[in-house]
Design a protein around this motif. Structure first.
Motif, short mmCIF file in Angstrom:
data_model
loop_
_atom_site.label_atom_id
_atom_site.label_comp_id
_atom_site.label_asym_id
_atom_site.label_seq_id
_atom_site.Cartn_x
_atom_site.Cartn_y
_atom_site.Cartn_z
N ASP A 339 -0.08 -7.41 12.99
CA ASP A 339 -0.79 -6.29 13.60
C ASP A 339 -1.68 -6.79 14.71
O ASP A 339 -1.78 -6.17 15.77
N PHE A 340 -2.35 -7.92 14.50
CA PHE A 340 -3.24 -8.49 15.49
C PHE A 340 -2.45 -8.84 16.75
O PHE A 340 -2.84 -8.49 17.86
N THR A 341 -1.34 -9.50 16.57
CA THR A 341 -0.52 -9.88 17.71
C THR A 341 -0.04 -8.66 18.47
O THR A 341 -0.12 -8.63 19.70
N SER A 342 0.44 -7.65 17.74
CA SER A 342 0.94 -6.49 18.47
C SER A 342 -0.19 -5.73 19.13
O SER A 342 0.00 -5.11 20.18
N HIS A 346 -0.31 -5.04 23.11
CA HIS A 346 -0.52 -3.68 23.61
C HIS A 346 -1.68 -3.65 24.61
O HIS A 346 -1.58 -3.04 25.67
N GLU A 347 -2.77 -4.33 24.27
CA GLU A 347 -3.94 -4.34 25.13
C GLU A 347 -3.64 -4.95 26.48
O GLU A 347 -4.23 -4.60 27.48
N LEU A 348 -2.73 -5.91 26.52
CA LEU A 348 -2.39 -6.55 27.78
C LEU A 348 -1.31 -5.78 28.53
O LEU A 348 -1.31 -5.71 29.76
N GLU A 390 -10.28 -10.66 31.15
CA GLU A 390 -11.25 -10.74 30.06
C GLU A 390 -10.57 -10.96 28.73
O GLU A 390 -10.98 -11.79 27.92
N ILE A 391 -9.50 -10.17 28.52
CA ILE A 391 -8.77 -10.30 27.26
C ILE A 391 -8.21 -11.71 27.13
O ILE A 391 -8.33 -12.35 26.08
N GLY A 552 -9.65 -1.90 22.63
CA GLY A 552 -10.31 -3.19 22.71
C GLY A 552 -9.68 -4.15 21.74
O GLY A 552 -9.01 -3.76 20.80
N THR A 553 -9.89 -5.42 21.99
CA THR A 553 -9.27 -6.42 21.13
C THR A 553 -10.11 -6.69 19.89
O THR A 553 -9.64 -7.25 18.93
#
Lengths: 590, 129
Positions: A339-342, A346-348, A390-391, A552-553
């Motif tokens: 989930d974190f990776t996806s 998504h954020e990028l 930033e990400i 947000g991440t």
């Protein structure tokens, strides 16, 4: 001397000599007899000793052979097989109590007639009955005859008979008998030997049983307490062993007896336990399953054959074992990671796609752009690229923190200035949402402090922007900075500096003197389960609730924690739903 | 002149799509979330809806449910748009909304604007009233 006196003297001497001779002769005789007696005694003694040695040797051998087997038949066969070395008999026999019958085995050293056997049997049955206070019938007896053949003409009856009970683990399990057609055979000697042998056998078997029971209960205790579920079946798929963990895994009753069918039912077709067991047992196959969801937990199921080696060293399959291994936590971690990776992807991807689409528009000659529109696009490109940068930087920082390679650069600087800087920066955002943003300072904050200004700026940006994001209109966000003196009460100091929220600051944030910064709001607050993971990169992702997804991440707090820890300080949060959140961090003074 | 309602909180996507759609043929209206979208449908019925799934306040799935409640006389064709690259996630929405007008989908990151526009035009041709 005259003739008479000489004669008398000679007679006297002769008589004396005669008596002495007789005396000596008699003495010799007696001596010889004594010696003979002694010789006989010695011979007897020596024979006795030989016999004893022989006895011991045989007893030891019996003990050895008997001591490894719990099979009472085998033991009895070994005993009856070697008895003839000590005792004379026409027949040796034993009777053993089985669950549904009485086994009567009789071995003939000499030929006898049928009636002999019958009598032995009847007498044994009676004595067994007497020992157990029961009555046994002839038809319960299963007979096995071996050895010499039956000859009806040899119709001598039982003249000598001796009977010994077999006791194992304190219970009478049978009787052992020797019988002969000759009278008066079984005297003390024979009886003693029989007692010795059967005692030996009894205690050996009893001891072995105890050992087995002990080992069994040790094994039981271990299996019972294992966190993995274990089920063992025999070759007919009857359940031999099942532990509480297995019952829990399959939601089975903790007490009731269960069969393989109960397993099949509760597995609901997710796993072919019967088929796998069969493969295991028949083809000696070992099987490992994929992750299977049972109830609320994930399990990996292993099926293995149960091998046992007999006394001969041969291996045989005696059943199968199924192990239910709980992998729920591994699945959870993997899911969080995925989930974190996806989420990162998504954020990028969104801003990246945005910039691409903007280029598409600008490239297209057919679309005329007004200067305002053009400016807007440039601004969007700038914002989206900055956001992505930033990400990416955040991801790199988190990677460094995790690798232990995160560095901060402490320099002497004006701490108060940094705080004021950030509060001013966010005052516009606060105003636009109608939120009041205030700052307070305690006394005695040193003019010069050793700290990483970029890092602290980063933290303040994160905490203040979050506070503003999660606070509704007309809300209040405050930044309170004060010096904590060693030994003083932190909550008191905070209060004096201007902290008013009901969320209580922890009493102890570490040793020494340090600067404390509190960012507090009266916004929506944070749920307790989310507080636990708030400083970790794997968060409980809020997909179930209707709470609006704030993009947000979520890495900002992870990095904030990294920065503070490099300073040797601490960071934390106290929050209540509907009341607000209070974040705090400390910077130790070197 | 066909009216297209874009329900999406991604301002870049909305703006670029609006600029790419030929202004002579199409009039575009923008709603930031499902709530705004429902309001616009009441006032001025569009010929096509481009619906994003992930939005604050009211997302795409919820919007479809509320739209169903409205029991419109004639259904409005809907294209689901998403950044999600997994077909499984989008297909859930398609299946859920098939009965109230969902006709297809757009995967923003994989499709160029001209591809998106041609898909919009195809859908309008096929399902317009």
């Amino acid at each position: 001397m005259d003739f008479l006196s000489l004669f008398s003297l000679i007679v006297l001497i002769t008589t004396l000599v005669f008596f002495v001779a007789v005396f000596l002769f008699l003495k010799n005789l007696k001596l010889k007899r004594d010696i003979k007696i002694k010789e006989i005694k010695v011979e007897e003694r020596s024979k006795e000793m030989d016999s004893k040695m022989y006895e011991l040797a045989i007893l030891k051998e019996l003990g050895d052979r008997v001591g490894y087997s719990l099979d009472v038949h085998q033991i009895m066969d070994v005993i009856t097989g070697s008895l003839h070395q000590f005792i004379n008999y026409s027949a040796v026999s034993y009777m053993l109590l089985e669950s549904d019958k009485i086994l009567f085995k009789i071995h003939l050293e000499k030929s006898v007639h049928r009636g002999f056997i019958n009598e032995v049997r009847d007498r044994m049955l009676k004595s067994l009955g007497a020992l157990l206070d029961k009555e046994f019938k002839e038809n319960q007896v299963e007979e096995l005859i071996s050895g010499a053949i039956l000859i009806e003409e040899v119709n001598a009856p039982v003249e000598s008979f001796f009977n010994i009970p077999l006791v194992i683990g304190g219970k009478v399990v049978g009787v052992l008998t020797v019988a002969d057609t000759q009278n008066g055979l079984y005297k003390e000697n024979e009886m003693t030997i029989l007692y010795k042998i059967t005692n030996q056998a009894s205690s050996a078997v009893t001891k072995l049983q105890e050992v087995v029971t002990n080992e069994k209960s040790k094994l039981n205790a271990m299996v019972l307490s294992m966190s993995d579920g274990i089920v063992m079946t025999d070759l007919d798929y009857k359940i031999l062993v099942i532990n509480p963990a297995a019952r829990r895994a399959l939601s089975l009753d903790p007490m009731k007896e269960v069969t393989l069918f109960d397993f099949i039912d509760n597995l609901g077709g997710k796993f072919d336990i019967r088929g796998r067991l069969e493969e295991s047992v028949k083809l000696k196959k070992e099987y490992t399953s994929e992750r299977i969801l049972l109830g609320e937990k994930f399990f990996q199921i292993f099926v293995l054959p149960v091998k046992s080696s007999s006394v001969m060293g041969q291996e045989s399959i005696t059943g199968g074992v199924v192990i239910f291994h709980d992998v729920t936590s591994e699945v959870e971690v993997e899911t969080l990671r995925k989930d974190f990776t996806s989420m990162l992807v998504h954020e990028l991807r969104s801003p990246l796609d945005g910039v691409k689409k903007i280029s598409e528009v600008l490239k297209n000659k057919k679309i005329t752009q007004t200067p305002e529109s053009y400016d807007e696009y440039i601004d969007l490109i700038y914002r989206n690229s900055s956001g992505m940068l930033e990400i990416v930087n955040d991801i790199l920082d988190v990677a460094k923190i995790e690798a232990g390679k995160f560095d901060i650069h402490k320099k002497e600087g004006d701490f108060i200035k940094i705080i004021n800087d950030r509060v001013n920066f966010y005052s516009i955002t606060a105003q636009s949402s109608n939120i009041t943003l205030k700052s307070f300072f305690g006394k005695d904050i040193p003019e010069k402090v050793m700290f990483d200004s970029e890092g602290v700026e980063h933290i303040l940006n994160n905490l203040i922007s979050n506070a503003l994001k999660y606070t509704n209109k007309e809300g209040l966000v405050e930044v309170i900075t004060f010096l904590h003196k060693e030994g003083a009460s932190l909550p008191e100091e905070a209060k004096i500096a201007g902290y008013q929220s009901v969320n209580s600051i922890p009493l102890d944030l570490g040793q020494g003197t340090f600067i404390t910064v509190i960012v507090t709001d009266n916004g929506i607050g944070i749920e307790e389960e989310n507080i636990k993971t708030i400083f970790s990169k794997f968060k409980q992702l809020d997909t179930k609730n209707k709470v609006p997804k704030k993009n947000g991440t979520g890495l900002g707090l992870v990095i904030a924690k990294g920065i503070i820890e490099e300073h040797g300080g601490s960071i934390g949060v106290v929050s209540k739903i509907g009341v607000g959140s209070t974040f705090y961090f400390t910077i130790p003074l070197s | 002149m066909k009216k297209i309602l874009i329900i999406d909180d991604d301002e870049v996507f909305v703006k670029t799509l609006q600029d790419f759609l030929p202004k002579e043929k199409y009039e575009t209206v923008h709603a930031k979330d499902g709530v705004e979208g429902l309001g616009i449908i009441d006032k001025d019925r569009p010929n096509l809806i481009i619906l994003d799934l992930l939005m604050p306040r009211m997302g795409g799935m919820e919007f479809l449910d509320d739209l169903r409640e409205k029991k419109l006389e004639k259904e409005i064709p809907i294209l689901i748009s998403s950044q999600l690259s997994k077909i499984e996630d989008i297909s859930k929405a398609i299946v859920a909304g098939m009965d109230i007008g969902v006709k297809g989908y757009i995967i923003k990151a994989s499709e160029n604007l001209d591809m998106i526009v041609s898909e919009i035009e195809k859908t309008l041709e096929k399902y317009s009233a």
